[in-house]
Design a protein around this motif. Structure first.
Motif, PDB file in Angstrom:
ATOM      1  N   LEU A 162      57.231  41.374 -42.852  1.00  0.00           N
ATOM      2  CA  LEU A 162      56.552  40.504 -43.819  1.00  0.00           C
ATOM      3  C   LEU A 162      55.145  41.040 -44.062  1.00  0.00           C
ATOM      4  N   LEU A 163      54.843  41.353 -45.310  1.00  0.00           N
ATOM      5  CA  LEU A 163      53.513  41.865 -45.662  1.00  0.00           C
ATOM      6  C   LEU A 163      52.781  40.858 -46.543  1.00  0.00           C
ATOM      7  N   ASN A 164      51.486  40.723 -46.297  1.00  0.00           N
ATOM      8  CA  ASN A 164      50.639  39.859 -47.118  1.00  0.00           C
ATOM      9  C   ASN A 164      49.590  40.723 -47.811  1.00  0.00           C
ATOM     10  N   VAL A 165      49.683  40.811 -49.139  1.00  0.00           N
ATOM     11  CA  VAL A 165      48.853  41.739 -49.904  1.00  0.00           C
ATOM     12  C   VAL A 165      47.885  40.965 -50.790  1.00  0.00           C
ATOM     13  N   ASN A 166      46.599  41.297 -50.686  1.00  0.00           N
ATOM     14  CA  ASN A 166      45.570  40.699 -51.547  1.00  0.00           C
ATOM     15  C   ASN A 166      44.922  41.794 -52.381  1.00  0.00           C
ATOM     16  N   ILE A 167      44.912  41.587 -53.685  1.00  0.00           N
ATOM     17  CA  ILE A 167      44.492  42.620 -54.634  1.00  0.00           C
ATOM     18  C   ILE A 167      43.231  42.165 -55.375  1.00  0.00           C
ATOM     19  N   ARG A 182      44.047  43.076 -40.329  1.00  0.00           N
ATOM     20  CA  ARG A 182      44.483  41.870 -39.618  1.00  0.00           C
ATOM     21  C   ARG A 182      43.902  40.668 -40.339  1.00  0.00           C
ATOM     22  N   LEU A 183      44.434  39.486 -40.054  1.00  0.00           N
ATOM     23  CA  LEU A 183      43.905  38.276 -40.677  1.00  0.00           C
ATOM     24  C   LEU A 183      42.530  37.963 -40.119  1.00  0.00           C
ATOM     25  N   SER A 230      44.039  44.766 -49.602  1.00  0.00           N
ATOM     26  CA  SER A 230      44.308  44.439 -48.198  1.00  0.00           C
ATOM     27  C   SER A 230      45.795  44.184 -47.987  1.00  0.00           C
ATOM     28  N   ILE A 231      46.357  44.848 -46.983  1.00  0.00           N
ATOM     29  CA  ILE A 231      47.770  44.668 -46.649  1.00  0.00           C
ATOM     30  C   ILE A 231      47.865  44.280 -45.178  1.00  0.00           C
ATOM     31  N   THR A 232      48.288  43.043 -44.911  1.00  0.00           N
ATOM     32  CA  THR A 232      48.389  42.568 -43.535  1.00  0.00           C
ATOM     33  C   THR A 232      49.849  42.336 -43.161  1.00  0.00           C
ATOM     34  N   PRO A 233      50.345  43.037 -42.149  1.00  0.00           N
ATOM     35  CA  PRO A 233      51.695  42.721 -41.653  1.00  0.00           C
ATOM     36  C   PRO A 233      51.640  41.417 -40.864  1.00  0.00           C
ATOM     37  N   LEU A 234      52.520  40.488 -41.181  1.00  0.00           N
ATOM     38  CA  LEU A 234      52.530  39.179 -40.510  1.00  0.00           C
ATOM     39  C   LEU A 234      53.759  39.040 -39.630  1.00  0.00           C
ATOM     40  N   GLN A 235      53.644  38.155 -38.640  1.00  0.00           N
ATOM     41  CA  GLN A 235      54.817  37.740 -37.863  1.00  0.00           C
ATOM     42  C   GLN A 235      54.737  36.231 -37.719  1.00  0.00           C
TER      43      GLN A 235
END
Ligand code: MN
Length: 255
Positions: A162-167, A182-183, A230-235
């Motif tokens: 799961l990736l969380n991307v903010n552009i 990281r968050l 920003s690309i954050t891998p989430l779990q």
């Protein structure tokens, strides 16, 4: 390749149409999105009433499946019976505004992607850092670039992710450096806003999100402030692993 696209701003949101447009040619696309804006609904599922699905026919929304429920409802229904074939990837967005730090817990955009992830499908949530859809086309091109990069790795990567991307809202978003982060953390939300309604009753509006508190180097907040994608891998495991043994000593009566 099959791609399921959802969002939380509702099926009429420009960010959804832009993401769908940007994904043309990458595979077979299904769109399942909420009927109305469901931002901030987190992972809620609608359990107290049935859900309706209709097919949109607006020019920018033609063929979208519309659910009168939450973002998680959309992906849940899609994966458990609405779609004839399971998608290889779930993407969500593009959201109207950032989803960084603690936002990810409240975000319907992240939740829609997370629902895919929970069902074992790799997923990506996309958000623009600022509200207002400025430079949405550039954000959509950036989203496509990220999707194009991960698509060939879907098989070899194994297990869902799961990736969380903010552009950043910039015309040159596609050229901006992309960093894996990281968050960060936000301050507690601003105070609730108290008003009196026309019937003399006191009502409360949830206040705006707090400013960034933990925004140091390496965080999503920092990356965005530096004009980076920003690309954050989430779990999803919320267990406080570091505290397990401490709590065991205090509270557990058996190993
Ligand atoms: Mn939203």
């Amino acid at each position: 390749m099959r791609i399921l696209i959802a969002n939380d701003d509702g099926y009429l949101a420009p960010g959804l149409a832009a993401l769908v447009q940007a994904c043309q040619g990458l595979g077979d696309i299904d769109v399942v999105a909420p009927e109305s804006n469901a931002s901030g609904t987190s992972n809620a599922l609608t359990l107290n009433r049935p859900l309706n699905v209709f097919i949109a026919d607006g020019e920018a929304q033609r063929g979208f499946r519309v659910v009168n429920g939450t973002p998680s409802d959309c992906v849940h229904v899609a994966l458990t019976g609405l779609l004839e074939q399971r998608p290889d990837l779930v993407v969500s967005g593009i959201n109207n505004g950032a989803n960084m730090g603690d936002d990810t817990l409240y975000s319907g955009t992240v939740a829609a992607a997370m629902e895919g992830y929970l069902f074992g499908v790799p997923a990506i949530a996309f958000s623009q850092v600022d509200k207002g859809w400025q430079h949405l086309d550039a954000a959509a091109r950036t989203a496509r670039e990220v999707i194009e990069r991960v698509l060939p790795t879907l098989q070899q990567r194994g297990g869902p992710w799961l990736l969380n991307v903010n552009i950043p809202n910039r015309a040159d978003a596609l050229q901006l450096p992309r960093v894996v982060t990281r968050l960060g953390r936000r301050h507690a939300s601003e105070p609730v806003i108290r008003q009196v309604n026309p019937r003399g009753e006191t009502i409360y509006w949830i206040g705006p999100a707090g400013s960034a508190r933990e925004a140091g180097e390496g965080t999503d907040f920092y990356a965005a402030s530096q004009g980076r994608v920003s690309i954050t891998p989430l779990q999803v495991d919320l267990t406080d692993h570091a505290a397990l043994s401490d709590w065991r000593h205090l509270l557990a009566t058996a190993a």
